[in-house]
Design a protein around this motif. Structure first.
Motif, mmCIF file in Angstrom:
data_model
loop_
_atom_site.group_PDB
_atom_site.id
_atom_site.type_symbol
_atom_site.label_atom_id
_atom_site.label_comp_id
_atom_site.label_asym_id
_atom_site.label_seq_id
_atom_site.Cartn_x
_atom_site.Cartn_y
_atom_site.Cartn_z
ATOM 1 N N PHE A 222 0.821 -1.206 0.000
ATOM 2 C CA PHE A 222 0.000 0.000 0.000
ATOM 3 C C PHE A 222 0.863 1.267 0.000
ATOM 4 C CE2 PHE A 222 0.656 -1.501 4.334
ATOM 5 C CZ PHE A 222 1.137 -0.370 4.978
ATOM 6 N N VAL A 223 0.370 2.313 -0.668
ATOM 7 C CA VAL A 223 1.063 3.603 -0.713
ATOM 8 C C VAL A 223 0.406 4.517 0.316
ATOM 9 C CG1 VAL A 223 1.785 5.531 -2.149
ATOM 10 C CG2 VAL A 223 1.529 3.257 -3.162
ATOM 11 N N SER A 224 1.176 4.934 1.309
ATOM 12 C CA SER A 224 0.610 5.611 2.472
ATOM 13 C C SER A 224 0.998 7.071 2.613
ATOM 14 C CB SER A 224 1.032 4.867 3.748
ATOM 15 O OG SER A 224 2.417 4.549 3.712
ATOM 16 N N ALA A 225 1.895 7.584 1.773
ATOM 17 C CA ALA A 225 2.321 8.983 1.905
ATOM 18 C C ALA A 225 2.707 9.536 0.535
ATOM 19 C CB ALA A 225 3.507 9.100 2.871
ATOM 20 N N LEU A 226 2.294 10.781 0.283
ATOM 21 C CA LEU A 226 2.625 11.481 -0.953
ATOM 22 C C LEU A 226 3.108 12.884 -0.628
ATOM 23 C CD1 LEU A 226 -0.489 10.621 -3.178
ATOM 24 C CD2 LEU A 226 1.778 9.577 -3.352
ATOM 25 N N LEU A 227 4.015 13.391 -1.434
ATOM 26 C CA LEU A 227 4.481 14.771 -1.264
ATOM 27 C C LEU A 227 5.082 15.278 -2.566
ATOM 28 C CD1 LEU A 227 5.180 17.210 0.680
ATOM 29 C CD2 LEU A 227 7.459 16.182 0.839
ATOM 30 N N VAL A 228 4.609 16.453 -3.006
ATOM 31 C CA VAL A 228 5.307 17.205 -4.043
ATOM 32 C C VAL A 228 6.266 18.120 -3.297
ATOM 33 C CG1 VAL A 228 5.092 18.857 -5.919
ATOM 34 C CG2 VAL A 228 3.346 17.097 -5.611
ATOM 35 N N PRO A 229 7.580 17.832 -3.311
ATOM 36 C CA PRO A 229 8.516 18.574 -2.458
ATOM 37 C C PRO A 229 8.604 20.043 -2.837
ATOM 38 C CG PRO A 229 9.700 17.175 -4.012
ATOM 39 C CD PRO A 229 8.256 16.822 -4.144
ATOM 40 N N ALA A 230 8.757 20.864 -1.815
ATOM 41 C CA ALA A 230 8.869 22.309 -2.028
ATOM 42 C C ALA A 230 10.017 22.611 -2.980
ATOM 43 C CB ALA A 230 9.091 23.011 -0.684
ATOM 44 N N GLY A 231 9.768 23.487 -3.947
ATOM 45 C CA GLY A 231 10.789 23.884 -4.902
ATOM 46 C C GLY A 231 10.952 22.952 -6.085
ATOM 47 N N HIS A 232 10.185 21.862 -6.122
ATOM 48 C CA HIS A 232 10.294 20.888 -7.226
ATOM 49 C C HIS A 232 8.882 20.519 -7.679
ATOM 50 C CE1 HIS A 232 14.590 20.371 -6.253
ATOM 51 N NE2 HIS A 232 14.184 20.435 -4.996
ATOM 52 N N PRO A 233 8.200 21.428 -8.377
ATOM 53 C CA PRO A 233 6.772 21.243 -8.667
ATOM 54 C C PRO A 233 6.441 20.085 -9.596
ATOM 55 C CG PRO A 233 7.661 23.132 -9.871
ATOM 56 C CD PRO A 233 8.722 22.702 -8.921
ATOM 57 N N HIS A 234 7.415 19.529 -10.328
ATOM 58 C CA HIS A 234 7.126 18.442 -11.256
ATOM 59 C C HIS A 234 7.526 17.075 -10.705
ATOM 60 C CE1 HIS A 234 11.291 19.621 -11.890
ATOM 61 N NE2 HIS A 234 11.521 18.435 -12.420
ATOM 62 N N LEU A 235 8.025 17.044 -9.455
ATOM 63 C CA LEU A 235 8.460 15.785 -8.838
ATOM 64 C C LEU A 235 7.470 15.344 -7.763
ATOM 65 C CD1 LEU A 235 12.312 16.387 -8.389
ATOM 66 C CD2 LEU A 235 11.119 15.256 -10.288
ATOM 67 N N LEU A 236 7.449 14.045 -7.516
ATOM 68 C CA LEU A 236 6.583 13.462 -6.489
ATOM 69 C C LEU A 236 7.372 12.462 -5.671
ATOM 70 C CD1 LEU A 236 3.655 12.940 -5.338
ATOM 71 C CD2 LEU A 236 3.541 11.053 -6.992
ATOM 72 N N LEU A 237 7.211 12.531 -4.349
ATOM 73 C CA LEU A 237 7.775 11.541 -3.442
ATOM 74 C C LEU A 237 6.637 10.678 -2.911
ATOM 75 C CD1 LEU A 237 10.267 13.788 -1.443
ATOM 76 C CD2 LEU A 237 10.895 11.901 -2.954
ATOM 77 N N SER A 238 6.887 9.381 -2.819
ATOM 78 C CA SER A 238 5.877 8.468 -2.281
ATOM 79 C C SER A 238 6.524 7.521 -1.294
ATOM 80 C CB SER A 238 5.202 7.669 -3.410
ATOM 81 O OG SER A 238 6.142 6.836 -4.069
ATOM 82 N N GLY A 239 5.746 7.152 -0.265
ATOM 83 C CA GLY A 239 6.201 6.194 0.737
ATOM 84 C C GLY A 239 5.179 5.084 0.867
ATOM 85 N N SER A 240 5.667 3.894 1.267
ATOM 86 C CA SER A 240 4.805 2.722 1.210
ATOM 87 C C SER A 240 5.068 1.777 2.369
ATOM 88 C CB SER A 240 5.036 1.995 -0.124
ATOM 89 O OG SER A 240 4.496 0.707 -0.133
ATOM 90 N N GLY A 241 4.173 0.792 2.486
ATOM 91 C CA GLY A 241 4.369 -0.273 3.459
ATOM 92 C C GLY A 241 5.449 -1.250 3.053
ATOM 93 N N ASP A 242 6.002 -1.083 1.845
ATOM 94 C CA ASP A 242 7.113 -1.943 1.431
ATOM 95 C C ASP A 242 8.460 -1.416 1.908
ATOM 96 O OD1 ASP A 242 7.683 0.196 -0.233
ATOM 97 O OD2 ASP A 242 7.136 -0.825 -2.091
ATOM 98 N N GLY A 243 8.429 -0.312 2.695
ATOM 99 C CA GLY A 243 9.663 0.200 3.284
ATOM 100 C C GLY A 243 10.523 1.009 2.345
ATOM 101 N N THR A 244 9.948 1.506 1.244
ATOM 102 C CA THR A 244 10.726 2.286 0.295
ATOM 103 C C THR A 244 10.154 3.689 0.129
ATOM 104 O OG1 THR A 244 9.448 1.624 -1.676
ATOM 105 C CG2 THR A 244 11.286 0.209 -1.011
ATOM 106 N N VAL A 245 11.023 4.600 -0.294
ATOM 107 C CA VAL A 245 10.628 5.945 -0.719
ATOM 108 C C VAL A 245 11.030 6.068 -2.178
ATOM 109 C CG1 VAL A 245 11.039 8.411 -0.432
ATOM 110 C CG2 VAL A 245 10.874 6.943 1.577
#
Length: 412
Positions: free
Chosen positions: A190-213
């Motif tokens: 499951f994907v449990s966290a999302l973030l478009v990081p400040a200063g990088h409007p075209h990028l996306l960070l995601s976090g999951s129950g698989d222990g990866t970012v």
């Protein structure tokens, strides 16, 4: 659920049934909203039509999610009684409206224009609630086939990005969500966290129950990088389970876009990254902050310091600042003292909210290996059959030997 965030200079804490806001700069009366004493809303006819004749449920008044608008002027929460509460911070704190949601929500997000509030629920739907018309009912925006766990938008409000239990991240057009731009696929849980990081409007960070970012270029759905958080540990503690993957529950970035903090459920550390422009906007591990207790939630203040809410009755709140390339405790911070003193009356409520089960434990997919079980049973049957043949052979051999011995005695 215990969660923290900054709304301007106000430190906002959600714990159990309460939302508490404390001015970190000035000594003034905190703002407290208790869902257990709030107005009860009756479901609309429209909601009743969607209930399939089910009996009205009675919730526990616990806050399920809350969010702060990009300007810090608005705050919204949703509770277990299916209420959506909108607050205004300026010129003074006040409750603007209390509306009903169709189903219990899992995540809230203001659009960057702050004209609408997006609510994702456990059935996989996203509803849009007007901010300018605070009494207007929500409108269905889009739906997934599984539970939604996170929702965010692109900085230009062109896209709505949703993540669900089935490892999918969907990028849709906010104004016409039936038009899907891309999928970001690659997580194993499951994907449990999302973030478009400040200063990088075209990028996306995601976090999951698989222990990866993972780092994505979300408009195209291209995966740029993936980091295994367990592999970044220098040494595993003796009691750590090497097979268990940490569940990412929060990804947040500092206001100056220099730091990205990743927090995992029931872990006593925070992993820091930087998005390095010089390296082609790569996600680079920076350092890992060890905590004295398990972190419940983390947030950055306007100055870029990290505030950590921990599962501790003695010192549940700590502040860390970046100094000389590392993160150090700022225990003498006057803001920390002011907030801690104001929240002292609510520590009991906070402790009650920490005595809850894992939010993610029931979301992990369980695989059933029928082949292994079948092969084990087959091997057991073969061994039993072989043992039976051996015993039969020995018995027959003993009978032949006995018959031969009897014949010899008769001849004599």
């Amino acid at each position: 659920m215990a969660a923290v965030c900054f709304c301007g200079d106000w430190f906002v804490l959600s714990c159990d049934t309460k939302l508490v806001a404390v001015d970190s700069r000035q000594s003034r009366e905190p703002f407290v909203f208790d869902c257990s004493t709030a107005e009860r809303k009756t479901k609309s006819t429209k909601d009743d039509d969607n209930s399939d004749g089910a009996a009205e449920e009675t919730g526990s008044d616990k806050v399920l999610a809350f969010t702060v608008s990009p300007s810090g002027k608005l705050v919204a929460l949703t509770d277990d009684n299916k209420r959506l509460v909108l607050f205004q911070r300026e010129p003074s704190w006040r409750c603007v409206s209390i509306r009903c949601v169709v189903r219990r929500c899992t995540s809230l997000m203001f659009s960057h224009a702050e004209k609408e509030l997006l609510a994702a629920d456990k059935s996989g739907d996203v509803y849009s609630f007007s901010v300018e018309e605070p009494q207007k009912e929500g409108e269905l925006k889009m739906g997934h086939l599984s539970m939604l766990l996170a929702v965010t938008t692109s900085p230009d409000d062109r896209y709505i990005i949703t993540a669900d239990r089935d490892e999918k991240i969907r990028v849709s057009h906010l104004r016409c969500p039936y038009n899907i731009q891309s999928f970001c696929l690659g997580h194993q849980q499951f994907v449990s966290a999302l973030l478009v990081p400040a200063g990088h409007p075209h990028l996306l960070l995601s976090g999951s129950g698989d222990g990866t970012v993972k780092l994505w270029e979300y408009e195209s759905g291209q995966k740029l990088q993936s980091w295994d958080l367990r592999a970044l540990e220098e040494t595993l503690s003796p009691e750590a389970d090497e097979q268990k993957k940490p569940s990412v529950c929060r990804i947040t970035s500092s206001p100056d876009a220099r730091h990205v903090a990743v927090q995992c459920e029931r872990e006593s550390w925070v992993q820091f990254f930087t998005v390095d422009r010089e390296a082609g906007e790569k996600l680079v591990p920076h350092s890992r902050l060890s905590l004295p207790h398990c972190a419940l939630d983390v947030t950055f203040d306007p100055e870029g310091r990290l505030w950590v809410l921990m599962d501790s009755s003695d010192a549940p709140l700590q502040v860390y600042k970046h100094t000389g390339g590392s993160w150090e405790s700022d225990a003498d911070s006057p803001e920390l003292s002011r907030v801690t003193e104001a929240l002292r009356l609510h520590w009991e409520t906070l402790q009650a909210s920490t005595r809850t089960n894992s939010r993610f434990e029931h979301l992990y997919k369980v695989s059933f290996d029928n082949v292994t079980a079948y092969l084990q049973k087959k091997q057991q049957r073969l061994e039993e059959q072989q043992l039976k043949r051996t015993k039969t052979h020995e018995t027959n051999g003993n009978k032949r030997a006995k018959t031969s011995a009897t014949g010899c005695q008769t001849s004599a």
